[in-house]
Scaffold this motif. Structure first.
Motif, PDB file in Angstrom:
ATOM      1  N   ARG A 292     -28.098 -11.794 -15.817  1.00 53.66           N
ATOM      2  CA  ARG A 292     -26.906 -12.647 -15.720  1.00 53.66           C
ATOM      3  C   ARG A 292     -26.296 -12.817 -17.098  1.00 53.66           C
TER       4      ARG A 292
ATOM      5  N   GLN B  97     -30.128 -10.191  -3.935  1.00 56.14           N
ATOM      6  CA  GLN B  97     -29.756 -10.951  -2.750  1.00 56.14           C
ATOM      7  C   GLN B  97     -29.265 -10.105  -1.574  1.00 56.14           C
TER       8      GLN B  97
ATOM      9  N   LYS C 102     -31.800  -7.515  -0.245  1.00 62.43           N
ATOM     10  CA  LYS C 102     -32.932  -7.988   0.568  1.00 62.43           C
ATOM     11  C   LYS C 102     -32.451  -8.389   1.955  1.00 62.43           C
TER      12      LYS C 102
ATOM     13  N   GLN D  85     -37.681 -12.662 -11.193  1.00 63.33           N
ATOM     14  CA  GLN D  85     -37.834 -13.509 -10.011  1.00 63.33           C
ATOM     15  C   GLN D  85     -38.918 -12.940  -9.099  1.00 63.33           C
TER      16      GLN D  85
ATOM     17  N   ARG E 242     -29.845 -17.735   5.817  1.00 64.60           N
ATOM     18  CA  ARG E 242     -28.624 -16.941   5.652  1.00 64.60           C
ATOM     19  C   ARG E 242     -27.794 -16.945   6.924  1.00 64.60           C
TER      20      ARG E 242
ATOM     21  N   HIS F  77     -24.715 -22.240  -3.541  1.00 60.81           N
ATOM     22  CA  HIS F  77     -25.852 -21.321  -3.694  1.00 60.81           C
ATOM     23  C   HIS F  77     -25.330 -19.893  -3.789  1.00 60.81           C
ATOM     24  N   HIS F  78     -24.890 -19.329  -2.707  1.00 63.82           N
ATOM     25  CA  HIS F  78     -24.120 -18.082  -2.684  1.00 63.82           C
ATOM     26  C   HIS F  78     -23.425 -17.997  -1.336  1.00 63.82           C
TER      27      HIS F  78
ATOM     28  N   SER G 124     -29.314 -10.780  -8.804  1.00 62.50           N
ATOM     29  CA  SER G 124     -30.522 -10.926  -7.994  1.00 62.50           C
ATOM     30  C   SER G 124     -30.394  -9.883  -6.890  1.00 62.50           C
TER      31      SER G 124
HETATM   32  N1  ASP Z   1     -30.901 -14.879  -4.681  1.00 58.61           N
HETATM   33  C1  ASP Z   1     -31.064 -16.287  -4.845  1.00 58.61           C
HETATM   34  C2  ASP Z   1     -31.058 -16.634  -6.334  1.00 58.61           C
HETATM   35  O1  ASP Z   1     -31.099 -15.749  -7.171  1.00 58.61           O
HETATM   36  C3  ASP Z   1     -32.328 -16.798  -4.227  1.00 58.61           C
HETATM   37  C4  ASP Z   1     -32.305 -16.727  -2.735  1.00 58.61           C
HETATM   38  O2  ASP Z   1     -31.426 -17.321  -2.111  1.00 58.61           O
HETATM   39  O3  ASP Z   1     -33.228 -16.119  -2.179  1.00 58.61           O
HETATM   40  O4  ASP Z   1     -31.039 -17.786  -6.684  1.00 58.61           O
END
Ligand code: ASP
Length: 585
Positions: free
Chosen positions: A219, A197, A200, A233, A487, A446-447, A195
């Protein structure tokens, strides 16, 4: 000019007009001295008429047309004698005076009709023919409409669409990366983004303030049903916002899409359900709330009566299926087999029917008095004719997940998962970390850039598993359609996060140094979310699979059978890339 009109355009008001049409031959019918041809393009079907009495040679030419020939005709629009209400052009036909074959066609491997005779595999191989079918094409049209609406909605809200690169660096946290070898830098590899992520987030540091992108993501996961290795997305990020701001903005977008695409109004704000509540009530972080069948916990009423399975359990819980006491023994055995499958892993299932007189008849009658069974029934508020299904286990979360599968299965059987009903909610307060059995360590749920709930920061050292994240998912009909988080914008807190995740400073620097360094130069508070476009389209279109709304999807083993990809490389390509393949044993 190849055509004056499309095949879906002509109406009774066009009678007597001279027209030129072009398209594909859907079918030809010969009736006496007349030949009828259905001519098709993206916009519809028009009926062409060739009359032997007018022109024998032309009629003969028409009789030779095969399915899927591409032709051009000139003629005059006439009112039809036998009108066809199912066609937008059903009131008229075109009396043809000139026919040109633009392109011949081999016999297609399946019929180009909504009810085709082609199976999945053959249609995937000839996807360009499958896409000629109006029901498949309609999904792509819907997808296009949604993308246009998304762009307009976000543009009005001041979002800027920015493309981020596809060739980036590998970030092993999360799913597996697809990698691309670099020819110019031998021995090094790009990775395709899972993504955008981190990019951005860098755009927020750059002051972009509101970003979005219709982003391709990649992925390399083991393929589960209805997963694609590449997917799209609607990726968004905003600066100077908190969780409520994001939820309001993107709830607004969801409501807008439902209104314009399905004409569905949502009057009330969506429910915001804490993760722990979703797990307890539905055994899932993406509960399908089109129907009830909530879990009822039964430890206090069913434990301690000599039924070993329950007496040893740490969780006993059940669901009540309204009106399902008519389930036969065979159906109940099938449900038991279902929950005992290795993928679900329950040890067994207890059932109880509420009889017409209000008494309870269960599969464990010999352990429980009617009095206990009645108090169990009361916990569900069950009525005569209802069926209660109970699972138990030593691990409460695992058992809840099993019960969730059972709940969905029964709902499917009872027809409660209506595709034309939409139930949306936010699941919030996810745990910041989850334990990975595979890696035997805590991983970011999540990350690693997701902010902890400030109230829980003091627990980061001692009880990281109890820390809640400022993360949220949007769920529609039991499907996660989007998710995101606030974040971390403070580099110290980000360091701490990496520390809890077990990263050494060097590894964190090596992998995410670019982001952590950027945060040293004034990072605004920021938060974002990504919607899964493929899932949104398939829900709006009522499709069973996201494959059906993707022009050229991969099959269940990640292959594009039309392009025959992935495929081996030529030796010279491998040489150029400095790649040596391991010999197969
Ligand atoms: N990048 C995250 C995902 O792919 C979405 C996000 O946290 O904006 O799930």
């Amino acid at each position: 000019m190849y055509r004056t009109h499309t095949c879906g355009e002509l109406r009774i008001s066009d009678v007597d007009k001279k027209v030129t049409l072009a398209g594909w031959v859907q079918r030809t019918r010969k009736m006496g001295g007349m030949t009828f041809v259905d001519l098709r393009d993206r916009y519809g079907i028009s009926q062409l008429v060739f009359n032997e009495e007018d022109n024998v040679a032309l009629c003969e030419q028409a009789n030779k047309l095969g399915r899927e020939f591409v032709i051009q005709v000139k003629g005059v629009v006439k009112e039809r004698f036998n009108k066809n209400e199912n066609l937008s052009t059903g009131d008229i036909e075109i009396i043809v005076s000139e026919l040109t074959v633009l392109s011949v066609s081999a016999t297609p491997p399946f019929t180009i009709e909504d009810n085709t005779d082609g199976g999945d595999d053959i249609r995937m191989k000839y996807r360009y023919l499958d896409l000629r079918r109006s029901c498949v094409r309609a999904n792509l049209e819907l997808r296009h409409r949604m993308v246009v609406e998304v762009r307009n909605y976000l543009d009005k809200q001041g979002f800027m669409e920015i493309e981020t690169p596809i060739l980036i660096g590998s970030t092993p946290e999360g799913a597996r990366d697809f990698v691309v070898p670099s020819r110019m830098n031998p021995g090094t590899f790009y990775a395709l983004p899972q993504s955008p992520q981190t990019l951005k987030q860098l755009l927020m540091v750059a002051g972009v303030d509101r970003y979005f992108q219709i982003a391709k993501c990649f992925r390399d996961e083991d393929l589960r049903a209805d997963r694609q290795p590449e997917f799209t997305q609607i990726d968004c990020e905003m600066s100077f916002v908190d969780q409520d701001d994001i939820i309001e903005t993107f709830e607004g977008m969801a409501k807008h899409l439902f209104k314009v695409i399905r004409n569905v109004d949502f009057e009330k704000p969506f429910i915001r359900m804490p993760w722990i509540e979703a797990m307890k009530r539905f055994g899932s972080d993406k509960p399908d709330m089109r129907f009830e069948m909530e879990f009822v916990e039964l430890m206090d009423v069913m434990k301690g009566y000599g039924f070993g399975v329950f007496d040893e359990a740490n969780y006993i819980g059940g669901i009540c299926a309204e009106g399902a006491a008519t389930y036969t023994r065979k159906q109940l055995d099938a449900l038991t087999d279902f929950v005992k499958r290795p993928q679900i892993g329950a040890k067994g299932m207890v059932y109880a029917r509420v009889q017409e007189d209000g008494s309870v008849k269960s599969s464990v009658d010999k352990f429980y008095s009617q009095e206990v069974l009645l108090s169990m029934k009361d916990k569900f508020g069950a009525k005569p004719g209802d069926l209660i299904l109970i699972l138990s286990g030593s691990d409460a979360m695992k058992t809840r997940k099993q019960l969730c599968e059972l709940r969905l299965k029964v709902a499917d059987e009872l027809g409660l998962r209506d595709k034309n009903k939409f139930s949306l909610l936010w699941v919030i307060d996810f745990p910041l970390f989850e334990w990975s059995e595979e890696e035997q360590r805590l991983m970011a749920t999540h990350h690693p850039f997701t902010a902890p709930n400030p109230e829980d920061i003091p627990m980061l050292d001692e009880h990281p598993e109890k820390v809640r994240a400022l993360a949220y998912d949007m769920v529609c009909n039991g499907i996660e359609v989007g998710g995101g988080s606030v974040r971390i914008h403070d580099s110290k807190l980000q360091d701490k996060m990496f520390d809890v995740l077990g990263f050494t400073e060097e590894r964190a620097q090596a992998q995410f140094g670019f982001l952590m360094n950027a945060f040293k130069y004034g990072a605004p508070p920021h938060a974002g979310l990504a919607y899964g476009l493929d899932r949104w389209v398939s829900i709006m279109a009522g499709l069973d699979s996201i494959r059906d709304c993707i022009a050229f999807p991969k099959n269940n083993s990640g292959r594009d059978v039309m392009l025959d990809a992935p495929a081996p490389l030529e030796q010279c390509q491998l040489d150029e890339l400095n790649l040596l393949l391991k010999k197969e044993e």
